[in-house]
Motif scaffolding. Structure first.
Motif, PDB file in Angstrom:
ATOM      1  N   HIS A 100     -26.743   3.748 -70.251  1.00  0.00           N
ATOM      2  CA  HIS A 100     -28.144   3.948 -70.629  1.00  0.00           C
ATOM      3  C   HIS A 100     -28.872   4.807 -69.606  1.00  0.00           C
ATOM      4  CE1 HIS A 100     -32.259   3.279 -71.798  1.00  0.00           C
ATOM      5  NE2 HIS A 100     -32.516   2.698 -70.636  1.00  0.00           N
ATOM      6  N   GLU A 101     -28.725   4.497 -68.325  1.00  0.00           N
ATOM      7  CA  GLU A 101     -29.420   5.255 -67.281  1.00  0.00           C
ATOM      8  C   GLU A 101     -28.916   6.685 -67.212  1.00  0.00           C
ATOM      9  OE1 GLU A 101     -31.993   4.275 -65.687  1.00  0.00           O
ATOM     10  OE2 GLU A 101     -31.966   2.164 -66.288  1.00  0.00           O
ATOM     11  N   VAL A 102     -27.598   6.879 -67.313  1.00  0.00           N
ATOM     12  CA  VAL A 102     -27.033   8.228 -67.240  1.00  0.00           C
ATOM     13  C   VAL A 102     -27.463   9.059 -68.438  1.00  0.00           C
ATOM     14  CG1 VAL A 102     -24.889   9.550 -67.290  1.00  0.00           C
ATOM     15  CG2 VAL A 102     -25.069   7.538 -65.810  1.00  0.00           C
ATOM     16  N   VAL A 103     -27.373   8.475 -69.634  1.00  0.00           N
ATOM     17  CA  VAL A 103     -27.756   9.210 -70.840  1.00  0.00           C
ATOM     18  C   VAL A 103     -29.253   9.512 -70.834  1.00  0.00           C
ATOM     19  CG1 VAL A 103     -27.965   9.043 -73.358  1.00  0.00           C
ATOM     20  CG2 VAL A 103     -25.847   8.342 -72.227  1.00  0.00           C
ATOM     21  N   HIS A 104     -30.050   8.537 -70.407  1.00  0.00           N
ATOM     22  CA  HIS A 104     -31.498   8.746 -70.356  1.00  0.00           C
ATOM     23  C   HIS A 104     -31.844   9.919 -69.441  1.00  0.00           C
ATOM     24  CE1 HIS A 104     -35.747   7.493 -70.536  1.00  0.00           C
ATOM     25  NE2 HIS A 104     -35.787   7.832 -69.256  1.00  0.00           N
ATOM     26  N   THR A 105     -31.278   9.922 -68.247  1.00  0.00           N
ATOM     27  CA  THR A 105     -31.544  11.003 -67.296  1.00  0.00           C
ATOM     28  C   THR A 105     -30.964  12.321 -67.787  1.00  0.00           C
ATOM     29  OG1 THR A 105     -31.578   9.465 -65.432  1.00  0.00           O
ATOM     30  CG2 THR A 105     -31.164  11.777 -64.922  1.00  0.00           C
ATOM     31  N   GLY A 106     -29.767  12.267 -68.348  1.00  0.00           N
ATOM     32  CA  GLY A 106     -29.120  13.500 -68.800  1.00  0.00           C
ATOM     33  C   GLY A 106     -29.846  14.167 -69.947  1.00  0.00           C
ATOM     34  N   LEU A 107     -30.228  13.383 -70.952  1.00  0.00           N
ATOM     35  CA  LEU A 107     -30.836  13.960 -72.148  1.00  0.00           C
ATOM     36  C   LEU A 107     -32.292  14.365 -71.931  1.00  0.00           C
ATOM     37  CD1 LEU A 107     -29.413  11.705 -75.016  1.00  0.00           C
ATOM     38  CD2 LEU A 107     -28.642  13.975 -74.289  1.00  0.00           C
ATOM     39  N   LEU A 108     -33.026  13.599 -71.158  1.00  0.00           N
ATOM     40  CA  LEU A 108     -34.464  13.855 -71.027  1.00  0.00           C
ATOM     41  C   LEU A 108     -34.825  14.722 -69.825  1.00  0.00           C
ATOM     42  CD1 LEU A 108     -36.061  10.423 -71.993  1.00  0.00           C
ATOM     43  CD2 LEU A 108     -35.335  12.321 -73.445  1.00  0.00           C
ATOM     44  N   GLU A 109     -33.935  14.824 -68.834  1.00  0.00           N
ATOM     45  CA  GLU A 109     -34.288  15.580 -67.632  1.00  0.00           C
ATOM     46  C   GLU A 109     -33.248  16.648 -67.284  1.00  0.00           C
ATOM     47  OE1 GLU A 109     -34.932  12.650 -64.618  1.00  0.00           O
ATOM     48  OE2 GLU A 109     -36.645  11.753 -65.640  1.00  0.00           O
ATOM     49  N   TYR A 110     -32.004  16.237 -67.087  1.00  0.00           N
ATOM     50  CA  TYR A 110     -31.014  17.180 -66.559  1.00  0.00           C
ATOM     51  C   TYR A 110     -30.695  18.311 -67.537  1.00  0.00           C
ATOM     52  CZ  TYR A 110     -26.576  19.110 -65.010  1.00  0.00           C
ATOM     53  OH  TYR A 110     -25.585  19.974 -64.631  1.00  0.00           O
ATOM     54  N   LEU A 111     -30.330  17.978 -68.775  1.00  0.00           N
ATOM     55  CA  LEU A 111     -29.940  19.034 -69.717  1.00  0.00           C
ATOM     56  C   LEU A 111     -31.081  20.005 -70.014  1.00  0.00           C
ATOM     57  CD1 LEU A 111     -27.576  17.262 -72.288  1.00  0.00           C
ATOM     58  CD2 LEU A 111     -26.991  18.989 -70.565  1.00  0.00           C
ATOM     59  N   PRO A 112     -32.310  19.544 -70.309  1.00  0.00           N
ATOM     60  CA  PRO A 112     -33.393  20.518 -70.513  1.00  0.00           C
ATOM     61  C   PRO A 112     -33.648  21.386 -69.280  1.00  0.00           C
ATOM     62  CG  PRO A 112     -34.035  18.358 -71.325  1.00  0.00           C
ATOM     63  CD  PRO A 112     -32.760  18.171 -70.577  1.00  0.00           C
ATOM     64  N   PHE A 113     -33.541  20.794 -68.092  1.00  0.00           N
ATOM     65  CA  PHE A 113     -33.733  21.515 -66.839  1.00  0.00           C
ATOM     66  C   PHE A 113     -32.702  22.628 -66.689  1.00  0.00           C
ATOM     67  CE2 PHE A 113     -32.409  21.763 -62.337  1.00  0.00           C
ATOM     68  CZ  PHE A 113     -33.590  22.130 -61.727  1.00  0.00           C
ATOM     69  N   ILE A 114     -31.431  22.310 -66.878  1.00  0.00           N
ATOM     70  CA  ILE A 114     -30.361  23.288 -66.713  1.00  0.00           C
ATOM     71  C   ILE A 114     -30.403  24.341 -67.818  1.00  0.00           C
ATOM     72  CG2 ILE A 114     -27.855  23.583 -66.839  1.00  0.00           C
ATOM     73  CD1 ILE A 114     -28.881  22.650 -64.132  1.00  0.00           C
ATOM     74  N   ILE A 290     -40.212  12.872 -85.611  1.00  0.00           N
ATOM     75  CA  ILE A 290     -38.819  12.497 -85.882  1.00  0.00           C
ATOM     76  C   ILE A 290     -38.130  12.194 -84.554  1.00  0.00           C
ATOM     77  CG2 ILE A 290     -36.614  13.258 -86.852  1.00  0.00           C
ATOM     78  CD1 ILE A 290     -38.204  15.084 -88.710  1.00  0.00           C
ATOM     79  N   VAL A 291     -37.575  10.991 -84.441  1.00  0.00           N
ATOM     80  CA  VAL A 291     -36.998  10.536 -83.185  1.00  0.00           C
ATOM     81  C   VAL A 291     -35.581  10.035 -83.423  1.00  0.00           C
ATOM     82  CG1 VAL A 291     -37.232   8.916 -81.263  1.00  0.00           C
ATOM     83  CG2 VAL A 291     -39.273   9.902 -82.303  1.00  0.00           C
ATOM     84  N   PHE A 292     -34.679  10.403 -82.523  1.00  0.00           N
ATOM     85  CA  PHE A 292     -33.307   9.901 -82.549  1.00  0.00           C
ATOM     86  C   PHE A 292     -33.113   8.991 -81.338  1.00  0.00           C
ATOM     87  CE2 PHE A 292     -33.477  14.135 -84.357  1.00  0.00           C
ATOM     88  CZ  PHE A 292     -32.869  13.963 -85.596  1.00  0.00           C
ATOM     89  N   GLU A 293     -32.411   7.877 -81.537  1.00  0.00           N
ATOM     90  CA  GLU A 293     -32.137   6.970 -80.425  1.00  0.00           C
ATOM     91  C   GLU A 293     -30.663   7.053 -80.065  1.00  0.00           C
ATOM     92  OE1 GLU A 293     -32.328   2.257 -79.843  1.00  0.00           O
ATOM     93  OE2 GLU A 293     -34.299   3.195 -80.079  1.00  0.00           O
ATOM     94  N   ILE A 294     -30.397   7.421 -78.812  1.00  0.00           N
ATOM     95  CA  ILE A 294     -29.027   7.588 -78.326  1.00  0.00           C
ATOM     96  C   ILE A 294     -28.845   6.681 -77.122  1.00  0.00           C
ATOM     97  CG2 ILE A 294     -27.307   9.233 -77.491  1.00  0.00           C
ATOM     98  CD1 ILE A 294     -28.968  11.450 -78.793  1.00  0.00           C
ATOM     99  N   PHE A 295     -28.067   5.619 -77.277  1.00  0.00           N
ATOM    100  CA  PHE A 295     -27.835   4.648 -76.207  1.00  0.00           C
ATOM    101  C   PHE A 295     -29.141   4.183 -75.569  1.00  0.00           C
ATOM    102  CE2 PHE A 295     -23.733   7.008 -76.232  1.00  0.00           C
ATOM    103  CZ  PHE A 295     -22.912   5.933 -76.603  1.00  0.00           C
ATOM    104  N   GLY A 296     -30.103   3.875 -76.414  1.00  0.00           N
ATOM    105  CA  GLY A 296     -31.361   3.360 -75.907  1.00  0.00           C
ATOM    106  C   GLY A 296     -32.349   4.410 -75.459  1.00  0.00           C
TER     107      GLY A 296
END
Length: 485
Positions: A100-114, A290-296
């Motif tokens: 949950h923590e990794v996916v949350h950080t990856g999807l909302l911060e890291y991937l958009p940043f990179i 429209i919202v998608f939920e991915i691992f919380g």
């Protein structure tokens, strides 16, 4: 910064093992947000901050103290610190919470940043300034002014890479040209990027956290104009002095003879840059609900559309830009690969640090929270500015911004409203003071490397700090008095 080859099979295998966690059996990991435990920062020890501090210190010191080792093994160092967080965290909190923590950080911060950095890096790398000008004080000041303006629209990295080579060509027959590159780092690689989330990575992280796109434009513009005007004026006086001094000396041969002007190739990338700005604005203005939920983790449709558009625009730039333009720009993928790998570790290791900071005076970092908080509970904006800036000078300014953003509560609505001066202090500190050292912001090191390869005798790490202390600290003291007292 160099050394961008992927690490060996061991690194790849370990990375695959980390990334495969989300593919574990659905029965163990298919949790909704309500099922997952909330990470309680007040219950976390300060020891959880060791991987984050270790990662940042490695980034700051190893390129200087162990250059060859870092050159070949920085990916392994980043992996080490990432695992130093992931393995104990998984052991204590379980696989579901870790994912949950990794996916949350990856999807909302890291991937958009990179993805944004990748798009700006790719498109700006397809823009080539041709020709040569005579590096007079007026011409040099004009180039620095242009770069300062461009930095907020194509990023400090993009503006630095587009303009540093024309600036070096214009001054390659001058004896005194070190100051020109130093002021270029001050203005183009840092301070100029303070007006939009496109300009500097810290501001884009703020945008991802909910800060309005044009908030920094309206709130940082006065400070940016004051600092830029003072530095440009100081540069013009200094360059005029050196230029007059050189006239009494025998002229040096010019490796690149002057032309009547400069030209621009790769202009097909200019509409693509406008498209990048449009994609960012679209994600801020379009709210389809429209919202998608991915691992919380809740991921909104407009964010996905933004990132896909940015990737498509970058691919379009690659497709329509002649290969020769990128070759003449010295374009390669090494810098963005390095940033992607290092920031993957930074964004992972910062997870517990942010949780502790959110706990405020109830967390393990309460002394820091108390330092930036007055007895009545109000923020001490002077300390927010100088502490954010001090850490941004020696560590990377993007994670430093996140640290103090969360220390101030992490609520973008409050920070844009009653705490607007606090967010202004954090933003200005992160962006402006990234210019204090070679390692404060990624473009600094890139410009340093290019200048040295062209024969400019750039000062040492501490020699550069002598320049920044002399010229930047008085400017920062002035805006402290203007904006934060």
């Amino acid at each position: 910064m160099a050394g961008f080859k992927w690490a060996g099979a061991g690194f790849r295998a370990a990375l695959v093992s980390i990334l495969s966690i989300p593919l574990a059996p659905a029965a163990a990991l298919a949790a909704t947000a309500s099922d997952l435990p909330v990470l309680d920062g007040a219950a976390l020890s300060a020891l959880w901050g060791i991987p984050f501090v270790g990662m940042l210190l490695s980034l700051a010191l190893m390129p200087l103290l162990a250059t060859q080792f870092w050159h070949h093994h920085y990916g392994k160092v980043a992996l080490f610190w990432a695992l130093a967080f992931l393995l104990p965290f998984t052991a204590q909190y379980g696989a579901s919470a870790t994912v949950h923590e990794v996916v949350h950080t990856g999807l909302l911060e890291y991937l958009p940043f990179i993805i944004l950095l990748y798009a700006l890096f790719t498109v700006s790398g397809g823009i080539l300034v041709t020709g040569n000008l005579r590096g007079s004080p007026l011409v040099n000041t004009a180039l620095l002014t242009l770069g300062t303006v461009l930095a907020s629209f194509i990023g400090t990295t993009g503006a630095s890479m587009v303009l540093i080579r024309p600036l070096l060509r214009a001054n390659d027959n001058r004896r005194y040209n070190v100051h020109t590159v130093i002021f270029f780092i001050f203005l183009v690689s840092n301070i100029g990027g303070s007006l939009t989330p496109l300009g500097d990575p810290p501001l884009f992280l703020g945008f991802l956290k909910g800060v309005n796109f044009f908030w920094t434009t309206t709130h940082l513009l006065p400070d940016m104009l004051v600092v830029s005007a003072l530095l440009l004026f100081a540069f013009f006086l200094m360059d005029s002095f050196f230029h007059a001094r050189e006239k009494s000396m025998p002229p040096l041969p010019d490796p690149t003879p002057d032309t009547d002007g400069i030209g621009l190739r790769g202009m097909q990338n200019l509409p693509i840059l406008a498209g990048i700005i449009g994609a960012i604005l679209l994600s801020a203005l379009w709210k389809p609900g429209i919202v998608f939920e991915i691992f919380g983790t809740r991921v909104e449709l407009q964010w996905i559309v933004r990132d896909v558009l940015l990737l498509l625009l970058a691919l379009l730039s690659l497709a329509i830009t002649p290969k020769l333009i990128r070759e003449r720009n010295g374009f390669d993928w090494e810098p963005i690969i390095e940033v992607a790998k290092l920031f993957a570790a930074i964004f992972l290791t910062i997870i517990p640090v942010i949780a502790i900071l959110r706990a405020g005076t109830n967390g393990a970092f309460s002394p820091l929270a108390e330092l930036v908080t007055a007895p009545d509970g109000s923020p001490v904006n002077v300390w927010y500015f100088w502490l954010t800036g001090a850490l941004s000078s020696f560590l990377d300014n993007a994670p430093t911004y996140l640290v103090f953003f969360n220390l101030a509560g992490g609520d973008p609505h409050a920070l844009m409203g009653p705490l607007a001066v606090t967010l202004q202090a954090i933003s200005a500190g992160a962006v402006f003071m990234g210019a204090m050292t070679y390692i404060g912001n990624a473009p600094n090191f890139m410009v340093l490397s290019i200048a040295r390869s062209r024969g400019v005798k750039m000062p040492s790490f501490f020699g550069y700090m002598g320049w920044s202390i002399l010229f930047l600290l008085p400017c920062f003291a002035l805006i402290t008095w203007m904006s934060f007292l």
